[in-house]
Every structure is written in C-alpha cells, then in structure tokens.
Design an enzyme around this catalytic site. Sequence first.
Site, short mmCIF file in Angstrom:
data_model
loop_
_atom_site.label_atom_id
_atom_site.label_comp_id
_atom_site.label_asym_id
_atom_site.label_seq_id
_atom_site.Cartn_x
_atom_site.Cartn_y
_atom_site.Cartn_z
N ASP A 51 -8.15 7.08 2.20
CA ASP A 51 -7.18 7.47 3.43
C ASP A 51 -7.09 8.25 1.98
O ASP A 51 -6.41 7.92 0.64
CB ASP A 51 -6.32 6.93 3.40
CG ASP A 51 -6.01 5.17 2.02
OD1 ASP A 51 -6.43 5.46 1.68
OD2 ASP A 51 -4.24 5.57 2.17
N ASP A 52 -6.39 9.73 2.41
CA ASP A 52 -5.30 10.24 2.13
C ASP A 52 -5.73 11.78 0.94
O ASP A 52 -5.30 11.33 -0.28
CB ASP A 52 -3.91 9.89 1.50
CG ASP A 52 -3.40 9.00 2.53
OD1 ASP A 52 -3.31 9.65 3.99
OD2 ASP A 52 -2.18 8.11 2.44
N TYR A 75 -8.45 8.03 9.62
CA TYR A 75 -7.71 5.96 10.21
C TYR A 75 -6.24 5.99 11.63
O TYR A 75 -6.17 5.29 11.74
CB TYR A 75 -6.44 5.50 8.84
CG TYR A 75 -5.68 6.05 8.55
CD1 TYR A 75 -4.58 5.75 9.40
CD2 TYR A 75 -5.74 7.23 7.17
CE1 TYR A 75 -3.26 6.76 8.14
CE2 TYR A 75 -4.66 7.76 6.44
CZ TYR A 75 -3.51 7.52 6.82
OH TYR A 75 -2.38 8.82 6.86
N ASP A 130 7.93 4.82 2.36
CA ASP A 130 7.90 6.06 1.85
C ASP A 130 7.68 7.11 1.33
O ASP A 130 7.78 8.16 0.52
CB ASP A 130 6.27 4.89 1.05
CG ASP A 130 5.42 5.27 2.04
OD1 ASP A 130 5.51 5.68 2.94
OD2 ASP A 130 4.38 5.03 0.72
N LYS A 154 -0.01 2.41 -4.52
CA LYS A 154 -0.80 3.70 -4.98
C LYS A 154 -0.20 3.88 -6.46
O LYS A 154 -0.98 4.75 -6.41
CB LYS A 154 -0.10 4.66 -4.40
CG LYS A 154 -0.69 4.47 -1.96
CD LYS A 154 -2.26 4.86 -2.00
CE LYS A 154 -1.69 4.92 -0.58
NZ LYS A 154 -2.27 3.46 -0.04
N ASN A 195 2.85 -2.48 6.19
CA ASN A 195 2.52 -1.91 5.29
C ASN A 195 4.85 -1.41 4.83
O ASN A 195 4.50 -0.20 5.41
CB ASN A 195 1.86 -0.50 4.73
CG ASN A 195 2.15 0.29 3.77
OD1 ASN A 195 2.67 -0.64 2.25
ND2 ASN A 195 2.50 1.11 3.66
N GLY A 226 1.07 -1.11 0.09
CA GLY A 226 0.06 -0.20 -0.13
C GLY A 226 0.65 1.57 0.08
O GLY A 226 0.59 2.40 0.35
#
Length: 723
Positions: A132-133, A177, A243, A56, A271, A25
């Site tokens: 999310d995001d 989250y 990341d 992503k 993740n 993810g």
Amino acid sequence: MSKPSSAKGQARSETRRFISGVVEGFYGRPWTMEQRTELFKREQKWGLNTYLYAPKDDYKHRMYWRDLYSAEEAEQLMALISAAKLHNVEFIYAISPGLDITFSNPKEVSALKRKLDQVREFGCRAFSLLFDDIETEMCPADKQAFSSFAHAQVAVTNEVYQHLGEPETFLFCPTDYCAAFCTPNVSQSSYLNTVGEKLLPGIDILWTGPKVVSHKISVESIEEVSSVLKRAPVIWDNIHANDYDPQRLFLGPYKDRPTELIAKLRGVLTNPNCEFYPNFVAIHTLATWCKATADGGPRDVEMGDEEQDPCYSPQKALTLALTDWLQEFLSTDQPGARLKKESSDEEPMQTDMGESSYVPGPGENPLYTAEPLTLDDLKLLSDLFYLPYEHGPTARTMLQELDWLKNNSCAATAETDMVMLFIHSFTNTDNVVHMLCSSVTNNGVLQTAEWCSRAQQFDDMCDAVVQMFNRLSNAPNRSILYDLYNYICDIKSGVGLARAYVKTLGGQGRPSAQLMNDDPEPWGFRGGLSGEFQRMLPGHGNRDLFRHPPMTAVYCIRPYCPEDKMEVQKIFREMQREGEDKVPTMTQPPLICDSLSAGEVSPSPQCALVLEDEIGTCGYALALIDAKPAAAKIQRPMSDSVFEEFPSVITVQVLPRVTDPSPAKRMIGRLLSSIRSSGSRGVFCELRQGDRRMLDFYTKLGSFKPIEMAGLPQDILAMATSL
C-alpha cells in the site's frame, strides 16, 4: 501425495475462523510494548482474535525492511508474540517492501525471505505482505521481467508464501486497496483481476472499502470485489484512523457496516486512532459488531428503534463501550496513573505533624473538590469527537443552534474584526467556522423571548463541555487523559469562543478584550502556517461535514433597506457596463428582473438581501413573490402554466471582486427560504446568454434547471427551481 495449493487453500477456507481484531498500521509514533500487551488482554476479554503488526514508522517494517532485527529488538518481538499467544490472539507480522524492492532481483526476494525467516524463529506463524501507499511505476528491470505491476507483486508474494510453508494466515495488501483507486472501476480493474486470478487461493487480501476512509461499506460492494478477487476480503477499516489529521480524534461507534457483511467477509481489522487509550470505544464496539448474528440469535446489543440493522445498534454498542470505559477512567491501577497517597513507614519530610488539615474560615474560598467523571460526560466527549463523516447528536445540535442564533440575532455589537477572529479561531478545529461566515444585522439589541431562551440553552450546552473538561482533567487515570488532553483543550477553547460570540449577539457586552482586540494572543487563533495556507486556497473545506467552505474574506449578509437602493442601482449599472463590451445595453431586450435592480419596482417584503465586504456593498439578491406585474410592465408574454408552477422571480448579482462563491450561495439560500415561507411553489430567473458568470453560478447551484418559456427573446434563457 499432498494436495495442490489450490485444493489446500479451498479446504482451509471452509474451516478457518473469522479474523477480527486490530491492525497497528498508522503513520506516527508506534504503540509501546506495554500498550500492545494491554491490547491483547482487551481483545481476549471482548472476543477478538487477531493483531496485525504493521506500524508505518517501525523502520525495519517499511523503510529498512531488509535489515534484520537486533538481539534487543528480537527479544522484544519474541515477548510480544508470546504475550499474544498467551491471550489467544494471533500475531500477524507484516512487512512493507514496496518502497524500493526490485521484484525481478532474486537477491531482493532472498532478503525478504531471510527477514521473514528471522521473525518465524521468534515464534510467529502468521504473516502479511503490504504493497500500500507506494509508487506504481516499475523500474526498467521489472518492466522487462513482468507484464504488469500486479504480476510482479503476485509472483513475489506467491513465492514467499510457499517458502514459509503456506501458513494458515497470510495476508496481502494490494496497491489498489479501495474502489476509489481502481481504474476504471473495481470489476474492470486489470490490476485487481490479475491479483484475483494469479494470487494463490490460500492468501487473503486486505481491502478498505469504497474509499481509503470509507463512510459506508455495503454488501453489494463487497460482493463485487469478492467476485474480482475470487475470495472474500479482509477489511482493513480506517473508520477510526486519525493519522491523516492531527486535529481529529474519533470516539464514535463502529457503524455503517451492516452485519450481513460478516458472512461475506474473511474478517475485519480496525486501524484506529494513533493514540492508544482513546481506542477503547473503536475496538469495543467492533467486538460487539463481530458478535452480531444475522439469524436473530443471542446478541449483546438489542436493536434500537432508530437503527436499521436487526442485529446491531451502534448507539447501544457505544453506551456499552462508554460504560466500561468509565471504569478505566476511574481506575488508578493503569500504567502511568496517579496513585492515591499511601501510608508509609518512611520518615516524612514535614516533621511538624501537630496541625490538622486546613479548614477554610467564614467568608474564605472553600477547598477545591474534584467532581467525579460521569457516563454523560463520556457521551458528550464521544459526540464532540464522533466519526469522520458525522458529528454526534449533541455536537450537531450545538452547530444548528449557533447557526440559528446568528441568523436570527438583532444585536449590533459584533464587528467585522471579531467575525474574522472567529473564522481564524475555528478553521481547522471544527466546522463552527461555517456558522460564522456572515456577520449579524444592525437593527438594535432587543432579542425575542425565543432567541433568549435558545441562547441560554446553547450557553448551558457550552457549560456542559467546560464541566466535562474539568472532570476529565481530574480523572484518576492519567494515561487516558494525556492521550485526550490536546483534543479536549482545543474543543473547550473553541466552544468558549462560540459562547462569547453568542453573549455578544445578545447585547451582553463585548467578550474579553484580550481575545477581541486587533492584536490578540496567539491562543486566540489556531491553525498556524498550515491554517493560513489553507484559508488562502479556493474551495478549502468543500468536503467537510458542512458543505459551505470557509471564506478568505469576511462578508455580511443582511436584509435590504430603502437606503440600499442607490448602492443596488450602482452595482446593476456597473454589471451592465461590463456586459456592454459584448452587446450594447440599448440593443438588449429588458429582463423581467431589471425593474427590481433598477429600483423601479420594490422587492417583496422579507425577500431582499444585500452582501457587504470590508469595502462596502458588493452584491444583492432580490425577489418578487408575484412576477406577473413585472412581466406585464415590459410586455413580456408568458403562459399561465409557467406562472402557476414558478410564480416568483429573483435576481442575484455580485461584483467581480467577490471571488468566493460561498456568500452568494448563502445569500440565495436564505432568499429562497423566505420565498418558500411566503407560500410560493417555485421561482425562476432570466439570464442573458452572454452572462457566462451568472449562468455558471446558477448551474453549479444544482437546484436551478433550464425551462422552456414561450416568448423569450433570442439571447435570453430562463432557469427555475421548485420550492
């Protein structure tokens, strides 16, 4: 008659297996199909059961979520789903429509269903909707249709879930989250409460813990969010994710999650690092954690004395993982590995086969022989690239030793330009920068036996890093090496600079002129434009592993000597003149410490420091172990109880051109340490109420608190700290 959804969901929750595995993810280059297949083999071998497909940067997962997969893409996904099934791993397909979906538009919801129907035709039976995001502001059409963002997400999620036949595994990722995103908090979050009340009970909810990258996840925090969500969450764990910073890699064990959580969670998915092969440790140790039992039954890893969890030892889990990983490094049958030269029936290019292999003669260089990688090498590698909130034991020792060697050095050869180079070199690479923010003293080059011994030990540790790098570089499995190479090159270079710095402190000559001259090679300072921007911002690094942020200028903190008396007096008078704009000096009552700054009373031995920048002396910190004589000198009445609790007095002053608070904090920290060593129980300072700058400084230190002192003039207050 079939059961209603709520009853079906509750019945299934009692029988479903604990979700454990990996979520792909992260942001960045997705893993290859071959790597994912290899992941499934590892998961099966280690007892994990789930893979969540959510890269992503798969355009059709997130940005172009409406687009159906092409025939070629469909073939790849079908092969991947089949491979997961072959290894008893549940493949969960995730889609992220939240960037631009209009929740109230039936055509948008139909497009989402159509996309998931296509994936279902590939053989997928488990799904996830991720929100999310994304931006939380709804478009005007959605504002008319839904009372809140949570209602919009829940309505679409429930509809899609029912359209797919209420699959056994269906995950929902909320926009809030983690606890840090909840307003005002988890229990009072209207968003989470809506999700908990309205989302169908058969749908599981993803949660990262207190933060996006959570240091620790407590049982209490999970019980709180479970109460709000009305179900146990599935942890999407970012403890090994990298990341967000391309200069970090995490090779430490899964830790700071008590095994008591297992009974209170629906599952855990890690993740991990963007690089596939370095994730061996992250996934292996998670698998060990998942096997832990709270009842004290059989387990793979026994508890160590240093651990608090009776069922799981992170350090022993790490050793198990590194032992298995070592065999992968030494294997040549991995994809992309360097194969040994095999015999062949083909005619060789070199036809002259009469000569035997080369043997060096007397006095010639021996042939290079690669040493095999060892378990100790991998333990060192893990220590150097441990976890987001901590370094491994060896890395911590190296940083502490470097700090001690710098602070206890008497070498005169380190100059300001060299210190600046080190700051540039280490910023954004690791936290050694914080150990190099003040220069060395100028009292000669003779070192104590202890200093020389510890310098040699530090050099040996640095050499171990270099040798580890060499053995890693020669490991047969090139696939793992290529994922690690940028990181190990970086740490080798950083350690090399620190090693050279210590040698210079020991009077062993200047390091390479190529590194230390005024025009160094670009590899001598890393960070690029991003590093330059960060160094120019105030407070950069204040959340790093070491609490002293790197400075944008170079400062030297050194012991006070008699020759500094005039400079200290000059600073004292300059700061007095600055205060005269508010209250004339002649009308101000004296402070006990004024006699120290004015040079009328000498500071106690080892209790005086000065601060220098490239212009000259810019600050000082002075102390008297026994403040009674100075108080008597200005006829200041003070009770014996105050002197008993806080017998010492200090004064700190820094010129306004020093905008970074870090050098003053480091200076006062060293001064307090010296006062404590003298046997003093506590220290106080006096401040004028109009001196807002120093009041703010002492307040932000945190350790100094206001105290009541009888006989203080009206505009003077006292602050103190116990030692």
